[in-house]
Enzyme design. Structure first.
Site, PDB file in Angstrom:
ATOM      1  N   SER A   1       0.183  -6.164   2.154  1.00 28.66           N
ATOM      2  CA  SER A   1      -1.001  -6.840   2.691  1.00 28.66           C
ATOM      3  C   SER A   1      -2.236  -6.384   1.930  1.00 28.66           C
ATOM      4  O   SER A   1      -2.205  -5.423   1.165  1.00 28.66           O
ATOM      5  CB  SER A   1      -1.156  -6.515   4.169  1.00 28.66           C
ATOM      6  N   LYS A   2      -3.324  -7.075   2.218  1.00 30.74           N
ATOM      7  CA  LYS A   2      -4.585  -6.819   1.517  1.00 30.74           C
ATOM      8  C   LYS A   2      -5.131  -5.420   1.768  1.00 30.74           C
ATOM      9  O   LYS A   2      -5.944  -4.927   0.991  1.00 30.74           O
ATOM     10  CB  LYS A   2      -5.627  -7.839   1.994  1.00 30.74           C
ATOM     11  N   ARG A   3      -4.703  -4.809   2.887  1.00 22.03           N
ATOM     12  CA  ARG A   3      -5.267  -3.498   3.262  1.00 22.03           C
ATOM     13  C   ARG A   3      -5.149  -2.488   2.124  1.00 22.03           C
ATOM     14  O   ARG A   3      -5.975  -1.623   1.957  1.00 22.03           O
ATOM     15  CB  ARG A   3      -4.525  -2.920   4.473  1.00 22.03           C
TER      16      ARG A   3
ATOM     17  N   GLY B   1      -5.067  -3.032  -1.149  1.00 23.89           N
ATOM     18  CA  GLY B   1      -5.608  -3.435  -2.451  1.00 23.89           C
ATOM     19  C   GLY B   1      -5.296  -4.894  -2.712  1.00 23.89           C
ATOM     20  O   GLY B   1      -4.774  -5.586  -1.836  1.00 23.89           O
TER      21      GLY B   1
END
Ligand code: GLU
Length: 493
Positions: free
Chosen positions: A262-264, A266
């Site tokens: 997920s974007k968390r 990077g």
């Protein structure tokens, strides 16, 4: 495969955001499978979610796929986004009449029915099931209605969804997944599911099967998260007596804590990697390593090599961790393999974007690429490396204050400036610099850091940075002189 005369695979993104690296990997594997098997690769656009789909997202996805060089044979045109190929349209939003026709067939044959249950009736049924601890599926009172009765109800202005009837299909569905082996789905995993919503929009499982059939898809290689959908899809294939393609569900891409990427942690959007200066060849190389392995265990390879070697039996069923450090390393290896010309072409985009003013002489450009090649991992690293070469960016940093205060510094700078002023050529060679350094040492009677640090400040404005031996031949002597003067005048106030 026997059901199909040729290999046809598809990548079917929903244009509701950016192209995720996981999606890019699915596209890559499909592309490679088509290439390896002399088949066709189709780009189908799954845009039935009208609220979340956008043309901007489609443009971005297409542009990222173009960037990766994963050319498709049919689908939307890579430039105009218009239909391209004999089985158009390739955007699901333009195929609604097709889904309606298939739904009508299923309704006529009694394999689907109009269901008039309202949302509140459905909720009430769920709530009472929950009360008695039952996980039963929704039981529609309309499942056995004759079609004529339902049609009359529709005529009177009632709206309905079309549900697929699962009751008669009591058995285990067996999928021989190309990657995961045998997967057994008991039919009661699902209840009567919706095919068409009351506004006529099809649901994913329905349009996916209709399109895969009409587009003659022989192999479906897609993300593991779609595995549970396959049961509904198999039921639809069976009820229409359509040939079932082979399925291969590709393992998830995971974060380093083994959660779904997920974007968390990077960037996960392809275009971010593009902007940061990753090469498409490195991206493809690394994405392939997320689940596939080279038969000889090689880690660095290009698309052509993958096209020849790809096979689904080398796809791993377990999740692959997205390792950003490794991706960078893969990129650095691809940068190193480039010719000076190609490397310069690649990095000059980043240098221009950063507004650096650098020599336009080709010889200089190619030499600089050669010098910095091994110091870069990604394209944007070039900006840091080349900034000291731009005289307009030269400034004496605060961290130089101590060096500028040393009693021997002026002598070092004067000697350096003198040697430069007497130099005949517009640039130093590496050997010139080594000689100059020795001479400055003698002339200024300094050595060690008292010698190196002031010289570094005189060239890059700070006491630490790339080796001067490499940098100075890339800076015009004229500029070296003016830099030394700026530092001297700073000391002298
Ligand atoms: N539109 C679906 C997705 O983006 C495609 C799934 C499939 O390949 O069947 O996940």
């Amino acid at each position: 495969m026997s059901n199909f005369s040729e290999v046809r695979v598809r990548f079917a993104p929903s244009p509701t955001g950016y192209l995720h690296v996981g999606g890019a990997r699915s596209a890559l594997f499909n592309y490679l499978f088509a290439k390896k098997n002399n088949g066709k690769f189709i780009l189908r656009i799954e845009d039935t979610d009208q609220e979340r789909s956008s043309i901007e997202s489609l443009q971005m996805m297409v542009s990222d796929l173009n960037w990766l060089g994963l050319k498709w044979d049919e689908g939307v045109d890579p430039v105009t986004l218009k239909d391209m190929g004999p089985l158009s349209p390739y955007k699901q939003s333009e195929r609604l009449d097709i889904y309606k026709k298939v739904a009508d067939e299923l309704l006529l044959s009694g394999k689907a029915y109009y269901c008039f249950m309202t949302d509140s009736e459905i909720d009430a049924q769920r709530a009472s099931n929950q009360e008695v601890g039952s996980h039963a599926h929704i039981q529609s009172p309309y499942a056995e209605w004759p079609l004529e009765k339902a049609l009359a109800e529709m005529k009177s202005g009632k709206t309905a969804v079309v549900r697929f009837k699962t009751k008669a299909l009591k058995k285990d569905y067996i999928l021989n997944d190309l990657i995961r082996g045998e997967v057994k789905f008991p039919s009661d995993m699902v209840g009567d599911f919706v095919l068409l919503r009351s506004d006529g929009m099809p649901v994913y499982n329905f349009c996916c099967v209709v399109d895969d059939h009409l587009m003659k898809i022989s192999h479906v290689l897609r993300a593991e998260e779609h595995l549970p959908n396959t049961l509904r899809q198999l039921m639809i294939y069976e009820s229409m007596a359509w040939a079932i393609p082979e399925f291969g569900h590709i393992s998830l891409v995971l974060d380093d804590d083994r959660q779904k990427l997920s974007k968390r942690k990077g960037a996960v959007a392809c275009d971010v990697f593009k902007t940061e200066g990753y090469l498409p060849s490195a991206m493809n190389n690394y994405l392939a390593l997320l689940g596939w392995s080279h038969p000889e265990g090689k880690e660095i390879f290009d698309l052509k090599e993958m096209e020849q070697l790809f096979s689904v039996d080398r796809l791993n069923a377990s999740g692959a961790v997205f390792d950003r450090v490794k991706l960078k390393w893969v990129n650095s290896q691809h940068l190193r393999a480039m010719s000076n010309e190609d490397l310069w072409k690649f990095i000059s985009g980043f240098l221009n974007q950063a507004g650096l003013v650098l020599p336009t002489d080709l010889k200089w450009q190619l030499h600089s690429a050669e010098v910095f090649r091994s110091k870069m991992e990604i394209g944007t690293d070039a900006v840091t490396l080349y900034t000291p070469l731009d005289e307009t960016k030269f400034e004496v940093s605060d961290e130089s204050a101590e060096v500028l205060g040393w009693p021997t510094t002026v002598a070092v700078l004067e000697a350096w400036k003198k040697l430069l002023s007497e130099h005949k050529n517009p640039f130093l060679t590496e050997a010139d610099f080594v000689n100059f350094e020795n001479e400055v040492k003698i002339l200024s009677q300094t050595k060690g850091k008292n010698l190196f640090m002031p010289m570094r400040v005189a060239v890059i404005g700070k006491p630490h940075g790339t080796e001067l031996k490499l940098l100075t031949p890339l800076i015009a002597v004229k500029s070296l002189i003016s830099r030394a003067e700026k530092v001297l005048s700073k000391i002298k106030g």
